[in-house]
Design a protein around this motif. Sequence first.
Motif, mmCIF file in Angstrom:
data_model
loop_
_atom_site.group_PDB
_atom_site.id
_atom_site.type_symbol
_atom_site.label_atom_id
_atom_site.label_comp_id
_atom_site.label_asym_id
_atom_site.label_seq_id
_atom_site.Cartn_x
_atom_site.Cartn_y
_atom_site.Cartn_z
ATOM 1 N N GLU A 46 6.473 8.764 5.644
ATOM 2 C CA GLU A 46 6.612 7.310 5.749
ATOM 3 C C GLU A 46 6.451 6.855 7.203
ATOM 4 O OE1 GLU A 46 10.416 6.885 3.943
ATOM 5 O OE2 GLU A 46 9.633 7.007 1.899
ATOM 6 N N THR A 93 7.611 -1.704 5.428
ATOM 7 C CA THR A 93 7.447 -1.923 3.992
ATOM 8 C C THR A 93 6.027 -2.400 3.688
ATOM 9 O OG1 THR A 93 8.104 -4.255 4.036
ATOM 10 C CG2 THR A 93 9.876 -2.604 3.857
ATOM 11 N N ARG A 94 5.664 -2.309 2.420
ATOM 12 C CA ARG A 94 4.342 -2.770 2.012
ATOM 13 C C ARG A 94 4.187 -4.276 2.214
ATOM 14 N NH1 ARG A 94 0.923 -0.306 -1.295
ATOM 15 N NH2 ARG A 94 0.882 -2.027 -2.818
ATOM 16 N N MET A 101 3.575 -4.704 5.896
ATOM 17 C CA MET A 101 2.229 -4.231 6.208
ATOM 18 C C MET A 101 1.181 -5.266 5.799
ATOM 19 S SD MET A 101 0.496 -0.506 5.398
ATOM 20 C CE MET A 101 0.544 -0.662 3.601
ATOM 21 N N SER A 102 1.377 -5.900 4.653
ATOM 22 C CA SER A 102 0.413 -6.915 4.217
ATOM 23 C C SER A 102 0.355 -8.072 5.206
ATOM 24 C CB SER A 102 0.778 -7.430 2.820
ATOM 25 O OG SER A 102 1.908 -8.278 2.847
ATOM 26 N N MET A 150 -5.229 -4.264 -0.299
ATOM 27 C CA MET A 150 -4.061 -3.625 -0.882
ATOM 28 C C MET A 150 -4.079 -3.822 -2.388
ATOM 29 S SD MET A 150 -0.998 -4.464 1.878
ATOM 30 C CE MET A 150 0.120 -3.267 1.126
ATOM 31 N N ALA A 162 5.677 2.275 3.431
ATOM 32 C CA ALA A 162 4.276 2.714 3.398
ATOM 33 C C ALA A 162 4.170 4.128 3.966
ATOM 34 C CB ALA A 162 3.403 1.761 4.202
ATOM 35 N N GLU A 206 -1.308 5.647 2.951
ATOM 36 C CA GLU A 206 -1.484 4.238 2.609
ATOM 37 C C GLU A 206 -1.859 3.423 3.831
ATOM 38 O OE1 GLU A 206 1.620 3.599 -1.105
ATOM 39 O OE2 GLU A 206 2.395 3.601 0.943
ATOM 40 N N VAL A 216 -5.346 1.252 4.178
ATOM 41 C CA VAL A 216 -5.296 -0.207 4.284
ATOM 42 C C VAL A 216 -5.982 -0.688 5.561
ATOM 43 C CG1 VAL A 216 -3.697 -2.116 4.685
ATOM 44 C CG2 VAL A 216 -3.280 -0.522 2.805
#
Length: 335
Positions: free
Chosen positions: A195, A259-260, A263-264, A306, A320, A324, A328
Amino acid sequence: MLKRRFVLLLSIVILVMGVPVGTVMAQDTNATFELKLKFSAKDVKLSIIGHGLADLYAYDLELSYDDTVLSFSKAQTSIAGFSVEPILSANTIRIAHTKIGETSGEKGDVELSAVTFKRIAPGATAIKLSTIKLVDSKLDMVTLEPKVTASVIDHLDELTFTDVKGHWAEASIYEAVRVGFVTGYADATFKPNLEVTRAEFAAMIVRALQIKTSDGKGLTFEDNNAIPVWARAYVQTAVEAGLITGYKDNAFGANRKITRAEMSAIIVRALPQESSSTIPLQFADLDQIPAWAIPSVKTAAELGIMKGNTHNQFVPHAPATRAEAVTVILRMLAV
């Protein structure tokens, strides 16, 4: 007092770099060291990292390498203080640095030096950290022999990680390393399922976008001291570029897993503009996505940067992984 201490430190550095002297045990007798490499067709960049440091005030280290394959270019450190001009001899280089004044030494995990070599001939080789002398803030010294080695591959086309064959992100991992915004580990692993921390992702995104880094000295977070030394320039650069922010309590949370959803947000900030589509998100766990992340998740999903899992869940709060993260970022670069 400060002048006397400065003169004393310089004397120690001169002694350390010159004739061996008797030592008094410093606090960092249990420290360990790691060598991390980043490759390109022309350069080899070596990061020398100390782990578990208790009070590092000054150091003198010796690296050995094959000077028929590699040529020393430069050595840099983000630790404040005074660096001695590197001493080169046949197949070795000595690097020394000291802090100055009445101040405590570095603690925890610290990048001591970032060393750049130029490739001057083809061939695989190795760089070895043979010895290191550590001085604490009380001016006590200890000599260690970590004997840590990092392998330098001949060409990037020959790069092979021992733990990615058959992984869903195998191709992306090798591409990300070739692009240059992430590296593997000295033991020839990539650790794709490890992670990623917020500090690590800040470094990845800054490198991927090829943003010129700041000096790392302008951070104003409440937890500045928790930001690893090696990451401070990347974090400051990412903050100044508007890619990443701290939390409401003015903490950055460098060692928190990204976290995802976070990240987004960072990925979309790096794009020219967010999506203007009015089509609603269709993830099964839509109610779990924070309101602040909805626009970025929507943009990242619509652009194919994503995706959800096999259950059509976005899992916004999941940390993430390295696999990943590099996937991305590569998709972002391709938009």
